[in-house]
Design an enzyme around this catalytic site. Structure first.
Site, PDB file in Angstrom:
ATOM      1  N   PRO A  69       6.123 -26.803  14.131  1.00 59.63           N
ATOM      2  CA  PRO A  69       6.753 -26.113  13.069  1.00 59.63           C
ATOM      3  C   PRO A  69       7.932 -27.053  12.130  1.00 59.63           C
ATOM      4  O   PRO A  69       8.344 -26.449  11.203  1.00 59.63           O
ATOM      5  CB  PRO A  69       7.436 -24.994  13.652  1.00 59.63           C
ATOM      6  CG  PRO A  69       7.933 -25.601  15.151  1.00 59.63           C
ATOM      7  CD  PRO A  69       6.906 -26.624  15.690  1.00 59.63           C
TER       8      PRO A  69
ATOM      9  N   ASP B 180      -7.089 -33.021  11.235  1.00 60.33           N
ATOM     10  CA  ASP B 180      -7.205 -33.173  12.726  1.00 60.33           C
ATOM     11  C   ASP B 180      -7.036 -34.709  13.006  1.00 60.33           C
ATOM     12  O   ASP B 180      -7.658 -35.452  12.405  1.00 60.33           O
ATOM     13  CB  ASP B 180      -8.800 -32.860  12.851  1.00 60.33           C
ATOM     14  CG  ASP B 180      -8.883 -32.892  14.564  1.00 60.33           C
ATOM     15  OD1 ASP B 180      -8.299 -33.597  15.232  1.00 60.33           O
ATOM     16  OD2 ASP B 180      -9.985 -32.437  15.115  1.00 60.33           O
TER      17      ASP B 180
ATOM     18  N   CYS C  16       6.637 -31.334  25.326  1.00 63.58           N
ATOM     19  CA  CYS C  16       7.562 -30.363  25.937  1.00 63.58           C
ATOM     20  C   CYS C  16       7.066 -29.640  26.895  1.00 63.58           C
ATOM     21  O   CYS C  16       6.724 -28.458  27.195  1.00 63.58           O
ATOM     22  CB  CYS C  16       7.907 -29.216  24.760  1.00 63.58           C
ATOM     23  SG  CYS C  16       6.398 -28.201  24.036  1.00 63.58           S
TER      24      CYS C  16
END
Length: 421
Positions: A240, A284, A353
């Site tokens: 984000p 991509d 993460c």
């Protein structure tokens, strides 16, 4: 002939019905909680009701093994995992035992969600548990899969740290656009502030002025490892956008690349709000290629996201070993694909993460073995909060339990590798 109007449901029932839909979307269909929230609450008018739905389901997911243990202790035989009665009992019990809802309000707003015999079962099981004085343990029980995985990887301390981390929603971390002493909160690193999780984000001073963005402290570490610009950098899998904003604020010439045009729109909005700039590329990474090598590359790779379970407890109920294996394969492909994008003498930071070694340590070990023109650069203690040290090999591994007395950290793996000139 006009269809008869349905009588409105009693107050509180629509929100619980939405909570049941949302919990079902996560547990039975494997949809991320945040992705399913809007659809599950589409027929609710008030913002407060949507917030209540999110709170009920988030807390139920944090406490799910313990809620199910209570339910099973009060039935002659275990209810099926997908039984509506089990879902209704989870919603009723978590309200009473975790959210402070009076028992009569919790059960009266849940019973209309089930019909016939299951309604009597729900009422009976709930009443039995209330009469027994049922409670939940202080620290939630982890789903068995992750208890076993994390105990093997990080030991008993890692498991206990994870249990403590999921017990309560985490604080809010802000990354600051510039050096300032005006921002409120606790400073754990330069350009960082930590606030209580109960503070509504839109009400934090400086939002409209673009002085900060929300970003977990652990998530800010990958960009910190790249240091200050100038130079060209690609932020791979950028959305984000927290790391894109960090790099732009640090003086880098940033290209933010992501496969999702919708998610990149959010990056563009935050760039505009903060007055920072970056080139946005929708592509991509396994097919796209830069026109020329760059000074630095940040790969925040797609992963299982098991490290962000304290903010997104649904991951512990959606992620399976197959998801971890598939993510690890994509990560290996990204590293192999992008190794030549970095100039000799340039820097590559790889991060996930995730709390899974397959998505962190194992990836870097394999990459270095296959690319002798790269070397691991030990992280400087200066980029880490006080009390956190780099791994002896040089990478950073943040674990649940670290900085527990200051609000904790998400689970991350981060490594900087420089290409030898």
């Amino acid at each position: 002939m006009a269809r008869p109007q349905l009588a409105p449901e009693p107050p509180g029932v629509p929100a619980r019905r939405a909570a049941l839909r949302l919990l079902d979307a996560v547990l039975r269909r494997g949809i991320a909680l945040e992705a399913a929230l809007d659809r599950a609450t589409s027929d609710l008018d008030r913002r407060e009701d949507r917030g209540l739905v999110h709170a009920i389901v988030s807390e139920a997911l944090r406490r799910l093994p313990d809620l199910d243990a209570l339910i099973d202790s009060a039935t002659a035989r275990p209810l099926p995992e997908d039984a509506k009665a089990r879902f209704a009992l989870r919603i009723a019990l978590v309200q009473v035992l975790s959210l402070g809802t009076p028992p009569h309000a919790a059960i009266s707003t849940v019973l209309p969600l089930v019909d016939g015999g299951p309604r009597k079962l729900v009422h009976g099981v709930f009443g039995t548990l209330m009469r027994k004085g049922a409670t939940l343990p202080e620290l939630p029980t982890l789903p068995a899969l992750f208890h076993l995985r994390w105990e093997a990887a990080w030991g008993e301390d890692g498991v206990e740290g994870a249990r403590a981390a999921i017990a309560t929603p985490p604080p809010i971390d802000l990354s600051l656009r510039g050096d300032t002493t005006a921002a409120e909160g606790v400073e754990l690193l330069p350009r960082h502030r930590r606030l209580p999780g109960s503070v509504p984000v839109p009400e934090i001073p400086g939002f409209a002025e673009g002085e900060w963005w929300v970003q977990d402290l652990a998530a800010s570490l990958p960009a910190r490892l790249l240091g200050e610009g100038p130079g060209t950098v690609i932020d791979l899998c950028a959305a984000p956008g927290g790391k894109t904003l960090q790099l732009a604020a640090a003086g880098w010439d940033v290209t933010a690349l992501d496969v999702s045009e919708k998610r990149l729109a959010r990056v563009s909005e935050n760039l505009e709000r903060t007055g920072l700039s970056a080139r946005i590329v929708t592509a991509d990474a396994l097919r796209w290629k830069p026109e020329a090598p760059v000074d630095a590359l940040l790969i925040d790779a797609p992963c299982s996201a098991t490290g962000i379970f304290r903010r997104h407890p649904d991951v512990l109920h959606r992620v399976r070993p197959s998801v971890i294996a598939e993510a690890a394969e994509v990560q290996a492909q990204l590293l192999a694909r992008t190794a030549d994008w970095v100039k000799p003498g340039g820097r590559l930071v790889y991060a996930t993460c995730s709390l899974e070694r397959e998505e962190g340590e194992a990836q870097v070990e394999r990459f270095l073995a296959e690319h002798p023109d790269y070397r691991l650069v030990p992280a400087s203690a200066e980029v880490l909060p006080a009390g956190i040290e780099p791994h002896p090999r040089g990478w950073i591994r943040t674990l649940p339990g670290m900085l527990a007395d200051q609000g904790g950290l998400d689970g991350f793996f981060i490594a900087r590798m420089d290409r030898i000139g």
